[in-house]
Design a protein around this motif. Structure first.
Motif, PDB file in Angstrom:
ATOM      1  N   THR A  19       0.869  -1.171   0.000  1.00 51.91           N
ATOM      2  CA  THR A  19       0.000   0.000   0.000  1.00 51.91           C
ATOM      3  C   THR A  19       0.909   1.225   0.000  1.00 51.91           C
ATOM      4  O   THR A  19       1.876   1.271   0.778  1.00 51.91           O
ATOM      5  N   PRO A  20       0.664   2.208  -0.853  1.00 54.66           N
ATOM      6  CA  PRO A  20       1.539   3.381  -0.894  1.00 54.66           C
ATOM      7  C   PRO A  20       1.632   4.045   0.486  1.00 54.66           C
ATOM      8  O   PRO A  20       0.650   4.088   1.232  1.00 54.66           O
ATOM      9  N   PRO A  21       2.807   4.579   0.829  1.00 52.31           N
ATOM     10  CA  PRO A  21       3.014   5.187   2.139  1.00 52.31           C
ATOM     11  C   PRO A  21       2.366   6.565   2.294  1.00 52.31           C
ATOM     12  O   PRO A  21       2.306   7.097   3.392  1.00 52.31           O
ATOM     13  N   ALA A  22       1.906   7.138   1.207  1.00 55.61           N
ATOM     14  CA  ALA A  22       1.244   8.448   1.235  1.00 55.61           C
ATOM     15  C   ALA A  22       0.021   8.361   0.330  1.00 55.61           C
ATOM     16  O   ALA A  22      -0.264   7.313  -0.250  1.00 55.61           O
ATOM     17  N   LYS A  23      -0.694   9.458   0.190  1.00 53.68           N
ATOM     18  CA  LYS A  23      -1.923   9.455  -0.603  1.00 53.68           C
ATOM     19  C   LYS A  23      -1.592   9.570  -2.095  1.00 53.68           C
ATOM     20  O   LYS A  23      -1.688  10.637  -2.688  1.00 53.68           O
ATOM     21  N   PHE A  24      -1.141   8.457  -2.666  1.00 51.63           N
ATOM     22  CA  PHE A  24      -0.947   8.347  -4.110  1.00 51.63           C
ATOM     23  C   PHE A  24      -1.226   6.915  -4.510  1.00 51.63           C
ATOM     24  O   PHE A  24      -1.373   6.040  -3.662  1.00 51.63           O
ATOM     25  N   SER A  25      -1.301   6.681  -5.798  1.00 50.51           N
ATOM     26  CA  SER A  25      -1.596   5.354  -6.323  1.00 50.51           C
ATOM     27  C   SER A  25      -0.408   4.845  -7.130  1.00 50.51           C
ATOM     28  O   SER A  25       0.296   5.632  -7.758  1.00 50.51           O
ATOM     29  N   HIS A  26      -0.202   3.539  -7.137  1.00 48.17           N
ATOM     30  CA  HIS A  26       0.843   2.952  -7.982  1.00 48.17           C
ATOM     31  C   HIS A  26       0.481   3.135  -9.449  1.00 48.17           C
ATOM     32  O   HIS A  26       1.353   3.254 -10.300  1.00 48.17           O
ATOM     33  N   GLY A  27      -0.810   3.147  -9.732  1.00 48.24           N
ATOM     34  CA  GLY A  27      -1.296   3.373 -11.077  1.00 48.24           C
ATOM     35  C   GLY A  27      -2.733   3.842 -11.018  1.00 48.24           C
ATOM     36  O   GLY A  27      -3.423   3.608 -10.028  1.00 48.24           O
ATOM     37  N   VAL A  28      -3.155   4.528 -12.067  1.00 51.03           N
ATOM     38  CA  VAL A  28      -4.537   5.007 -12.151  1.00 51.03           C
ATOM     39  C   VAL A  28      -5.018   4.787 -13.578  1.00 51.03           C
ATOM     40  O   VAL A  28      -4.310   5.103 -14.539  1.00 51.03           O
ATOM     41  N   ARG A  29      -6.237   4.236 -13.677  1.00 50.98           N
ATOM     42  CA  ARG A  29      -6.867   4.096 -14.986  1.00 50.98           C
ATOM     43  C   ARG A  29      -8.147   4.907 -15.005  1.00 50.98           C
ATOM     44  O   ARG A  29      -8.932   4.892 -14.061  1.00 50.98           O
ATOM     45  N   LYS A  30      -8.330   5.641 -16.093  1.00 52.67           N
ATOM     46  CA  LYS A  30      -9.570   6.371 -16.332  1.00 52.67           C
ATOM     47  C   LYS A  30      -9.877   6.203 -17.815  1.00 52.67           C
ATOM     48  O   LYS A  30      -9.093   6.630 -18.668  1.00 52.67           O
ATOM     49  N   GLY A  31     -11.004   5.568 -18.095  1.00 53.49           N
ATOM     50  CA  GLY A  31     -11.335   5.281 -19.492  1.00 53.49           C
ATOM     51  C   GLY A  31     -10.265   4.403 -20.095  1.00 53.49           C
ATOM     52  O   GLY A  31      -9.887   3.385 -19.526  1.00 53.49           O
ATOM     53  N   ASN A  32      -9.720   4.820 -21.222  1.00 53.58           N
ATOM     54  CA  ASN A  32      -8.693   4.010 -21.875  1.00 53.58           C
ATOM     55  C   ASN A  32      -7.273   4.479 -21.561  1.00 53.58           C
ATOM     56  O   ASN A  32      -6.319   4.020 -22.171  1.00 53.58           O
ATOM     57  N   LEU A  33      -7.128   5.391 -20.593  1.00 57.95           N
ATOM     58  CA  LEU A  33      -5.804   5.866 -20.192  1.00 57.95           C
ATOM     59  C   LEU A  33      -5.372   5.187 -18.903  1.00 57.95           C
ATOM     60  O   LEU A  33      -6.151   5.057 -17.967  1.00 57.95           O
ATOM     61  N   LEU A  34      -4.118   4.788 -18.848  1.00 57.09           N
ATOM     62  CA  LEU A  34      -3.560   4.178 -17.651  1.00 57.09           C
ATOM     63  C   LEU A  34      -2.189   4.781 -17.405  1.00 57.09           C
ATOM     64  O   LEU A  34      -1.305   4.688 -18.261  1.00 57.09           O
ATOM     65  N   GLN A  35      -2.040   5.426 -16.265  1.00 55.43           N
ATOM     66  CA  GLN A  35      -0.754   6.007 -15.882  1.00 55.43           C
ATOM     67  C   GLN A  35      -0.154   5.164 -14.765  1.00 55.43           C
ATOM     68  O   GLN A  35      -0.786   4.951 -13.737  1.00 55.43           O
ATOM     69  N   VAL A  36       1.052   4.669 -14.996  1.00 52.38           N
ATOM     70  CA  VAL A  36       1.792   3.947 -13.973  1.00 52.38           C
ATOM     71  C   VAL A  36       2.722   4.948 -13.298  1.00 52.38           C
ATOM     72  O   VAL A  36       3.517   5.617 -13.968  1.00 52.38           O
ATOM     73  N   ALA A  37       2.603   5.064 -11.979  1.00 53.78           N
ATOM     74  CA  ALA A  37       3.480   5.953 -11.220  1.00 53.78           C
ATOM     75  C   ALA A  37       4.902   5.406 -11.226  1.00 53.78           C
ATOM     76  O   ALA A  37       5.129   4.228 -11.541  1.00 53.78           O
ATOM     77  N   GLY A  38       5.849   6.229 -10.869  1.00 57.25           N
ATOM     78  CA  GLY A  38       7.237   5.814 -10.822  1.00 57.25           C
ATOM     79  C   GLY A  38       7.423   4.566  -9.977  1.00 57.25           C
ATOM     80  O   GLY A  38       6.991   4.519  -8.827  1.00 57.25           O
ATOM     81  N   GLN A  39       8.031   3.561 -10.579  1.00 59.74           N
ATOM     82  CA  GLN A  39       8.301   2.296  -9.906  1.00 59.74           C
ATOM     83  C   GLN A  39       9.803   2.109  -9.773  1.00 59.74           C
ATOM     84  O   GLN A  39      10.574   2.569 -10.623  1.00 59.74           O
ATOM     85  N   VAL A  40      10.206   1.422  -8.719  1.00 59.84           N
ATOM     86  CA  VAL A  40      11.612   1.112  -8.502  1.00 59.84           C
ATOM     87  C   VAL A  40      11.773  -0.400  -8.414  1.00 59.84           C
ATOM     88  O   VAL A  40      10.801  -1.140  -8.504  1.00 59.84           O
ATOM     89  N   GLY A  41      12.998  -0.850  -8.202  1.00 63.58           N
ATOM     90  CA  GLY A  41      13.311  -2.269  -8.242  1.00 63.58           C
ATOM     91  C   GLY A  41      13.124  -3.022  -6.946  1.00 63.58           C
ATOM     92  O   GLY A  41      13.956  -3.850  -6.580  1.00 63.58           O
ATOM     93  N   PHE A  42      12.026  -2.773  -6.242  1.00 63.17           N
ATOM     94  CA  PHE A  42      11.724  -3.546  -5.043  1.00 63.17           C
ATOM     95  C   PHE A  42      11.149  -4.902  -5.435  1.00 63.17           C
ATOM     96  O   PHE A  42      10.330  -5.003  -6.347  1.00 63.17           O
ATOM     97  N   LEU A  43      11.552  -5.927  -4.696  1.00 64.49           N
ATOM     98  CA  LEU A  43      10.978  -7.260  -4.867  1.00 64.49           C
ATOM     99  C   LEU A  43       9.502  -7.231  -4.475  1.00 64.49           C
ATOM    100  O   LEU A  43       9.070  -6.299  -3.781  1.00 64.49           O
TER     101      LEU A  43
END
Length: 139
Positions: A19-43
């Protein structure tokens, strides 16, 4: 998809992610758009344990970061073929050539490569070498 469904904004957190540590999402989809937030190399997340980097090398972290981005794409109904833009953030200018080699090998089977941008960013937590975000358009 109805007009109401197309207007719904949905947060995406696959089971592999904490679960994100603050009020943000790992990704958001609205309609046909999907934005993936910045990801790092965590297992993948383990309940009750702090996030752990995939390893100390750029290769280990880059491949895990791609897997983390892909998990969010899949959670939102997308694949790499839907990705229009990838932004890569490195912590060391000396990693450009190696990252390009890893990137080219990883995406060698895509018919059309997404647009991409790489920049150097020094604000990642200690030990992390790369961050990647992506924008996908479905349909």
């Amino acid at each position: 998809m109805t007009d109401q469904t197309a207007a719904t904004k949905t947060a995406l957190t696959p089971p592999t992610h904490t679960t994100p540590p603050a009020k943000f999402s790992h990704g958001v989809r609205k309609g046909n758009l999907l934005q993936v937030a910045g990801q790092v190399g965590f297992l993948p997340a383990v309940e009750g344990q702090a996030p752990t980097p995939a390893g100390p090398t750029l290769r280990e972290q880059t491949l895990q970061t791609f897997a983390n981005v892909e998990a969010i794409l899949n959670e939102g109904g997308a694949t790499w073929d839907d990705v229009m833009m990838i932004r890569v953030y490195l912590t060391d200018t000396g990693h450009f050539a190696e990252m390009n080699e890893i990137y080219n090998d990883y995406f060698k089977d895509l018919a059309v490569a997404p647009a991409a941008r790489t920049t150097v960013y020094v604000g990642l937590p200690a030990g992390l070498l790369i961050e990647i975000d992506a924008l996908a358009v479905l349909g």
